[in-house]
Design an enzyme around this catalytic site. Structure first.
Site, PDB file in Angstrom:
ATOM      1  N   THR A 392      -1.811 -14.744   5.277  1.00  9.82           N
ATOM      2  CA  THR A 392      -2.510 -14.944   4.008  1.00  9.82           C
ATOM      3  C   THR A 392      -1.688 -14.464   2.826  1.00  9.82           C
ATOM      4  O   THR A 392      -1.779 -15.034   1.732  1.00  9.82           O
ATOM      5  CB  THR A 392      -3.864 -14.220   4.034  1.00  9.82           C
ATOM      6  N   ASP A 393      -0.886 -13.435   3.003  1.00 13.98           N
ATOM      7  CA  ASP A 393      -0.080 -12.883   1.915  1.00 13.98           C
ATOM      8  C   ASP A 393       0.941 -13.910   1.436  1.00 13.98           C
ATOM      9  O   ASP A 393       1.023 -14.232   0.244  1.00 13.98           O
ATOM     10  CB  ASP A 393       0.615 -11.608   2.407  1.00 13.98           C
ATOM     11  N   ASP A 394       1.754 -14.433   2.357  1.00 10.25           N
ATOM     12  CA  ASP A 394       2.726 -15.459   1.982  1.00 10.25           C
ATOM     13  C   ASP A 394       2.038 -16.674   1.396  1.00 10.25           C
ATOM     14  O   ASP A 394       2.497 -17.244   0.395  1.00 10.25           O
ATOM     15  CB  ASP A 394       3.544 -15.875   3.212  1.00 10.25           C
ATOM     16  N   ARG A 475      -3.685 -10.014  -3.263  1.00 10.81           N
ATOM     17  CA  ARG A 475      -2.944 -11.263  -3.416  1.00 10.81           C
ATOM     18  C   ARG A 475      -3.894 -12.459  -3.298  1.00 10.81           C
ATOM     19  O   ARG A 475      -3.784 -13.442  -4.040  1.00 10.81           O
ATOM     20  CB  ARG A 475      -1.851 -11.357  -2.358  1.00 10.81           C
TER      21      ARG A 475
END
Length: 664
Positions: A392-394, A475
């Protein structure tokens, strides 16, 4: 001086300041663009500690592969260079002595021919014995030593391969642990069951590292994070499993081994490797070897080739990376260049996003689907390919960059304005689907919060799980807000409530994937700003006040990896680092403090410490792998984040609103 003259003087100073900022931004942007690959992406070195290059040497020895003297020589140079002043090897630059890193580095150096009586080996051995000897090493090191016959298998936690048969509702199940633990453990289940022996053609042993003979070792001690009554129960279960080890039915065991192999086969990920991380890749190779597959077997050969792609070979030294970070590096570089603006910067960012677009995983329902079966794929992974494990971050960072280009192209009236619509929509849909019930997001899975599992003997590292964390949740909030989601939407309200609950008493936020509270606080403040919280909102002002309070006298910010210690009692000063200074500045600007004197001092520190070639020197490890166990030095951070902070400051100073308009 009259009022008109004073105003003119102030304007002149402002113009000079902006001109100096422009020069710094230009040099930094040029340096970043110089490092862009011909196909549009960036990938910087990702350095961990001595364990990964040492394990690479020991993997070759385990498999009995042909000697590679020049590569071994260069890895030896690297390992000797990073040896600490305390005689052993730390987990990060200038860090404290670490038993397991020292055992592996010493073993690897002895394997490639370093004499045990050499001064550096003597210092390491003496330091290790003073810290309790090799018997004080962690579980992963015990596995390695048992594979080499250095210690008996009875002192290695028992993980029966038969857990492959357990139903999902069972308290111990692979789906209940993190992706990284899952991919590392499954091939280990086979190795723990078969107990193969390293070829070790050179016959190297390290008995001299033990206070008592290795065969007198005892079981592993409980780690500091392990709590009652869970620890007693799980350690008792481990003792029982040791006693009944030989009683499991043969057919059930063979079937479980077949399931483990099938798990690895399905997720082999080509030459990007199982889980695209070194420990899982190496374990997969050893598993195939233990099962009797020859070196030219397609799966084994592919698994082995994946490891070689992690090597960094320089003129005089070499090391092995834990994984590769091209998607992360490229997405962050695109953001920094879009902030820097200008034709060349925007063109470079667009080329990076064009490279990223086809890497979106649209057709593989990975392990995350165990918890979210009705969610369509749509994420990006951290590495070149890791289709079963996007994060999920990327994904949030890529989507935010694509959205920025989408709006930029729309303003310019070019067809590219719609080029990313579908990618953005699918990325958003996938991120929304991975939100956990507490409102936050984990990196790879939803609701991976089975904290009792960190009490099993195998989990002495305390990093078996992937629960929601502030930095990742921030993020995702930033992405959703940038895409237009209202703060009153149920999903956003739950996420904002999560972020506010997680704020520490001193105003900071914990940073799971970056060191540490500076990283978490920057992330949270960006998200809260994007969601519309004003600078005077208590949670925002407290976070900004904390950042200002911990600024170093030289104007920068720094924080050590020891901030992850279990007995953390508040911020402890550390030397200023360019990436952490940039995070603090980006956080303060998001919190509406652009005109604060602390921001001006931080900007001055960045401009003063930039080299002539446009970058910033940084030896500090500011990336988080596993708190207290594994840290990362992202070589790209000092080339990306300072540029981003300087450009944003310049833009806000010469703009009208003074408000950060993006999710990060």
């Amino acid at each position: 001086m009259d009022d008109a003259s004073a105003l003119t003087s102030t304007l002149d100073i402002g113009r000079l300041e902006i001109a100096a900022l422009d020069a710094s931004v230009h040099r930094a942007a040029a340096a970043l663009l110089e490092r862009q690959r011909p196909d549009g992406h960036w990938v910087f070195e990702l350095e961990a500690d001595a364990t990964i290059p040492a394990e690479y040497i020991l993997l070759r020895a385990y498999l009995g592969e042909p000697d590679v003297p020049e590569l071994e020589r260069r890895i030896g140079v690297y390992l000797r260079r990073i040896q600490g002043a305390h005689g052993g090897w730390p987990l990060y630059h200038d860090g404290a002595f670490d038993v397991s890193a020292t055992v592996k580095a010493y073993f690897a150096l002895k394997m490639i021919g370093d004499d045990a009586v050499a001064p550096h080996m003597t210092r390491a051995r003496q330091a290790l014995l003073a810290h309790g000897g090799a018997e004080a090493c962690n579980v992963f090191t015990r596995f390695l030593l048992a594979l080499f016959g250095v210690i008996p298998w009875r002192v290695v936690p028992r993980i029966p391969v038969e857990i492959m048969h357990l139903p999902r509702w069972f308290p111990i199940h692979l789906s209940k642990i993190s992706y990284w633990a899952r991919t590392v453990i499954v091939p280990l289940l086979v190795l723990r069951t078969l107990k193969p022996r390293a070829r070790n053609a050179r016959g190297v042993r390290i008995d001299e590292l033990f206070v008592r003979p290795p065969d007198q070792m005892r079981g592993i001690a409980r780690a500091g994070h392990q709590k009652e009554p869970w620890a007693t129960g799980f350690f008792a279960l481990d003792a029982v499993l040791h006693r009944v080890e030989g009683l499991f039915p043969g057919p059930s065991r063979r079937s479980a081994i077949a399931k483990a192999k099938a798990f690895v086969d399905e997720r082999l990920n080509g030459e990007d490797g199982l889980g695209a991380i070194f420990p899982a890749m190496a374990n997969a190779v050893m598993m195939y070897d233990a099962l009797g597959y020859p070196p030219d077997d397609p799966n084994r050969a592919t698994a082995r080739a994946s490891v070689e792609k992690l090597l960094v070979v320089k003129d005089h030294e070499a090391y092995c990376q834990p994984c590769l970070s091209p998607v992360w590096d490229t997405a962050l570089a695109a953001h920094a260049l879009l902030e820097a603006a200008g034709e060349a910067c925007e063109a470079g960012a667009r080329r990076g996003l064009q490279w990223l677009k086809p890497l979106q995983v649209l057709d593989v329902k990975g392990d995350w689907a165990e918890r979210r079966p009705d969610t369509r794929p749509g994420g990006w992974a951290f590495q070149y390919r890791n289709d079963h494990y996007p994060d999920t971050d990327d994904t949030a960072v890529v989507v935010m960059a694509m959205d920025r280009v989408h709006h930029l192209a729309g303003q310019e009236g070019v067809p590219e304005a719609a080029a990313y619509d579908e990618a953005i929509a699918r990325g958003r849909e996938w991120v929304e689907g991975l939100q956990s019930h507490n409102g936050g997001w984990g990196a790879f899975d939803a609701d991976n919060s089975y904290h009792y599992l960190n009490n099993i003997p195998f989990a002495d590292h305390g990093a078996l799980l992937d629960p929601p964390t502030v930095d990742v949740a921030a993020r995702c909030v930033g992405m959703l807000a940038q895409l237009g989601m209202s703060a009153e939407a149920p999903r956003m309200k739950a996420a904002l409530a999560y972020l506010q609950r997680e704020q520490e008493a001193d105003g900071s936020w914990f940073g799971r994937w970056g060191v540490n509270y500076v990283y978490g606080t920057w992330s949270a403040l960006c998200a809260l700003n994007a969601a519309g919280l004003p600078p005077d909102a208590p949670t925002v002002s407290r976070g900004a006040d904390w950042l200002i309070a911990i600024q170093n006298p030289d104007g920068g910010w720094g924080e050590g990896c020891d901030s992850y210690r279990l007995d953390y009692k508040g911020y402890k000063p550390a030397p200023s680092a360019s990436s952490q200074t940039a995070w603090a500045l980006l956080g303060l600007m998001a919190a509406g403090r652009t005109d604060h004197a602390a921001v001006a001092r931080g900007i001055a520190w960045l401009t003063a410490n930039q080299t002539e070639d446009g970058v910033w020197p940084e030896d500090a490890y500011t990336g988080g792998g596993f708190p207290r166990v594994f840290y990362l030095r992202y070589h790209g951070y000092s080339k990306i984040f300072p540029l981003w902070a300087l450009a944003r400051y310049r833009n806000l100073r010469r703009g009208n609103s003074g408000r950060v308009a993006f999710g990060m």
